[in-house]
Design a protein around this motif. Structure first.
Motif, PDB file in Angstrom:
ATOM      1  N   MET A   1       0.890  -1.252  -0.185  1.00 52.35           N
ATOM      2  CA  MET A   1      -0.212   0.185  -0.125  1.00 52.35           C
ATOM      3  C   MET A   1       0.766   1.027  -0.262  1.00 52.35           C
ATOM      4  N   GLN A   2       2.283   0.700   0.875  1.00 54.44           N
ATOM      5  CA  GLN A   2       2.989   2.243   1.002  1.00 54.44           C
ATOM      6  C   GLN A   2       2.905   2.712  -0.411  1.00 54.44           C
ATOM      7  N   SER A   3       3.267   2.089  -1.322  1.00 54.52           N
ATOM      8  CA  SER A   3       4.103   1.985  -2.858  1.00 54.52           C
ATOM      9  C   SER A   3       3.126   2.639  -3.694  1.00 54.52           C
ATOM     10  N   LEU A   4       2.077   2.160  -3.605  1.00 56.90           N
ATOM     11  CA  LEU A   4       1.013   2.431  -4.221  1.00 56.90           C
ATOM     12  C   LEU A   4       0.275   4.248  -3.920  1.00 56.90           C
ATOM     13  N   PHE A   5       0.363   4.269  -2.151  1.00 55.45           N
ATOM     14  CA  PHE A   5       0.517   5.597  -2.306  1.00 55.45           C
ATOM     15  C   PHE A   5       1.440   6.420  -2.972  1.00 55.45           C
ATOM     16  N   ASP A   6       2.459   6.036  -2.554  1.00 50.58           N
ATOM     17  CA  ASP A   6       3.164   6.957  -3.203  1.00 50.58           C
ATOM     18  C   ASP A   6       3.038   7.605  -4.558  1.00 50.58           C
TER      19      ASP A   6
ATOM     20  N   THR B   1       0.549   7.185  -6.334  1.00 49.33           N
ATOM     21  CA  THR B   1      -0.854   7.894  -6.747  1.00 49.33           C
ATOM     22  C   THR B   1      -1.077   8.913  -5.836  1.00 49.33           C
ATOM     23  N   ASN B   2      -0.497   9.514  -4.413  1.00 44.35           N
ATOM     24  CA  ASN B   2      -0.836  10.443  -3.682  1.00 44.35           C
ATOM     25  C   ASN B   2      -2.648  10.600  -3.425  1.00 44.35           C
ATOM     26  N   VAL B   3      -2.900   9.293  -3.218  1.00 43.63           N
ATOM     27  CA  VAL B   3      -4.097   9.223  -3.283  1.00 43.63           C
ATOM     28  C   VAL B   3      -4.592   8.556  -1.679  1.00 43.63           C
ATOM     29  N   GLU B   4      -5.195   9.593  -0.875  1.00 43.06           N
ATOM     30  CA  GLU B   4      -5.285   9.668   0.636  1.00 43.06           C
ATOM     31  C   GLU B   4      -5.819   8.060   1.190  1.00 43.06           C
TER      32      GLU B   4
ATOM     33  N   SER C   1     -11.783   4.106  -0.325  1.00 38.12           N
ATOM     34  CA  SER C   1     -12.589   4.558  -1.535  1.00 38.12           C
ATOM     35  C   SER C   1     -13.448   3.747  -2.220  1.00 38.12           C
ATOM     36  N   ASP C   2     -13.503   3.827  -2.757  1.00 37.57           N
ATOM     37  CA  ASP C   2     -14.961   3.056  -4.003  1.00 37.57           C
ATOM     38  C   ASP C   2     -14.376   2.953  -4.933  1.00 37.57           C
ATOM     39  N   LYS C   3     -12.191   2.459  -5.016  1.00 35.05           N
ATOM     40  CA  LYS C   3     -12.176   2.115  -5.910  1.00 35.05           C
ATOM     41  C   LYS C   3     -12.078   0.375  -5.918  1.00 35.05           C
ATOM     42  N   THR C   4     -11.631  -0.139  -7.427  1.00 32.77           N
ATOM     43  CA  THR C   4     -11.422  -1.686  -7.252  1.00 32.77           C
ATOM     44  C   THR C   4     -10.586  -2.003  -7.554  1.00 32.77           C
ATOM     45  N   VAL C   5      -9.364  -3.913  -6.917  1.00 30.40           N
ATOM     46  CA  VAL C   5      -8.353  -3.404  -7.344  1.00 30.40           C
ATOM     47  C   VAL C   5      -8.486  -5.501  -8.030  1.00 30.40           C
ATOM     48  N   LEU C   6      -7.667  -5.305  -8.954  1.00 25.47           N
ATOM     49  CA  LEU C   6      -7.765  -6.751  -9.465  1.00 25.47           C
ATOM     50  C   LEU C   6      -6.662  -7.416  -8.724  1.00 25.47           C
ATOM     51  N   ILE C   7      -6.801  -9.275  -8.830  1.00 26.93           N
ATOM     52  CA  ILE C   7      -5.827  -9.487  -8.378  1.00 26.93           C
ATOM     53  C   ILE C   7      -5.277 -10.624  -9.057  1.00 26.93           C
ATOM     54  N   PHE C   8      -4.101 -11.126  -9.710  1.00 28.03           N
ATOM     55  CA  PHE C   8      -4.381 -12.238 -10.538  1.00 28.03           C
ATOM     56  C   PHE C   8      -3.044 -12.873  -9.631  1.00 28.03           C
ATOM     57  N   SER C   9      -3.411 -14.102  -8.759  1.00 28.99           N
ATOM     58  CA  SER C   9      -1.796 -14.561  -8.550  1.00 28.99           C
ATOM     59  C   SER C   9      -2.263 -15.696  -8.079  1.00 28.99           C
ATOM     60  N   ASP C  10      -1.241 -16.756  -7.627  1.00 31.85           N
ATOM     61  CA  ASP C  10      -0.980 -17.859  -6.972  1.00 31.85           C
ATOM     62  C   ASP C  10      -1.885 -17.814  -5.058  1.00 31.85           C
TER      63      ASP C  10
ATOM     64  N   ALA D   1      -3.192   5.208   1.450  1.00 29.81           N
ATOM     65  CA  ALA D   1      -2.142   5.374   3.071  1.00 29.81           C
ATOM     66  C   ALA D   1      -2.531   4.295   3.726  1.00 29.81           C
ATOM     67  N   PRO D   2      -1.561   3.369   4.121  1.00 30.96           N
ATOM     68  CA  PRO D   2      -1.130   2.424   5.072  1.00 30.96           C
ATOM     69  C   PRO D   2      -1.512   2.454   6.227  1.00 30.96           C
ATOM     70  N   THR D   3      -2.474   1.094   6.813  1.00 34.70           N
ATOM     71  CA  THR D   3      -2.638   1.214   8.426  1.00 34.70           C
ATOM     72  C   THR D   3      -1.611   1.193   9.326  1.00 34.70           C
ATOM     73  N   LYS D   4      -1.347   1.290  10.728  1.00 34.32           N
ATOM     74  CA  LYS D   4      -0.861   0.985  11.587  1.00 34.32           C
ATOM     75  C   LYS D   4      -0.705   0.072  12.260  1.00 34.32           C
ATOM     76  N   LEU D   5      -0.263  -1.308  12.511  1.00 38.52           N
ATOM     77  CA  LEU D   5      -0.383  -2.451  13.240  1.00 38.52           C
ATOM     78  C   LEU D   5      -1.483  -1.741  14.691  1.00 38.52           C
ATOM     79  N   ASP D   6      -1.282  -0.562  14.927  1.00 33.98           N
ATOM     80  CA  ASP D   6      -2.467  -0.274  15.885  1.00 33.98           C
ATOM     81  C   ASP D   6      -3.713   0.117  16.031  1.00 33.98           C
ATOM     82  N   ASP D   7      -4.025  -0.516  14.269  1.00 32.95           N
ATOM     83  CA  ASP D   7      -5.578  -0.208  13.822  1.00 32.95           C
ATOM     84  C   ASP D   7      -6.080  -1.217  13.924  1.00 32.95           C
ATOM     85  N   TYR D   8      -4.937  -2.687  14.306  1.00 32.72           N
ATOM     86  CA  TYR D   8      -5.699  -3.630  14.443  1.00 32.72           C
ATOM     87  C   TYR D   8      -5.699  -4.689  15.749  1.00 32.72           C
TER      88      TYR D   8
END
Length: 143
Positions: free
Chosen positions: A1-6, A8-11, A82-91, A14-21
């Motif tokens: 998420m940090q890389s994506l935030f860096d 796009t600068n879409v707020e 956000s109202d965005k959509t992510v598509l993940i191709f993976s194993d 922004a990555p969450t913190k461990l204290d948020d969980y």
């Protein structure tokens, strides 16, 4: 998420913190990498740590979307950042990350064991595309 935030600068990215969980131990099923490493033909189920957000969320998992290939999952979170959509191709490499993406994206499409597919991209029209394969995945799956 940090890389994506860096990038796009879409707020909302922004990555969450461990204290948020909150850390809770639950029964979880391993991905296939442990079975390959141990030469064991079955998934391994055991108690493991799972992080749950302290902030509001409302995950809905769906595995029967007929538009998607076998072994796919759609996760929606009406309270995402956000109202965005992510598509993940993976194993199975991304299995444990899906809920983290769902905190930031309204819709997560996880197409497990699927190669990059332009037709699915055109159908689902994601805002972000992620490819997440372990190094043990066969190259024919990726391209």
């Amino acid at each position: 998420m940090q890389s994506l935030f860096d990038r796009t600068n879409v707020e909302a990215y922004a990555p969450t913190k461990l204290d948020d969980y909150t850390l809770i131990y639950e029964l979880i099923t391993s991905g296939d990498i442990i079975a390959k490493l141990a030469d064991y033909p079955y998934d391994i189920t055991d108690m493991g740590p799972v992080l749950y957000p302290k902030f509001p969320y409302e995950f809905k998992k769906e595995t029967n979307d007929k538009r998607l290939p076998y072994n796919s999952m759609k996760i929606t979170n009406s309270k995402s950042k956000s109202d965005k959509t992510v598509l993940i191709f993976s194993d199975s490499f991304v299995l444990s990350q899906r809920l983290f993406y769902a905190m930031n994206f309204r819709t997560v499409y996880h197409l497990r064991d699927q190669a990059f597919n332009k037709d699915l991209i055109e159908l689902l029209k994601p805002d972000v595309i992620i490819e997440g394969y372990s190094e043990m995945t066969h190259n024919n799956l990726i391209y």
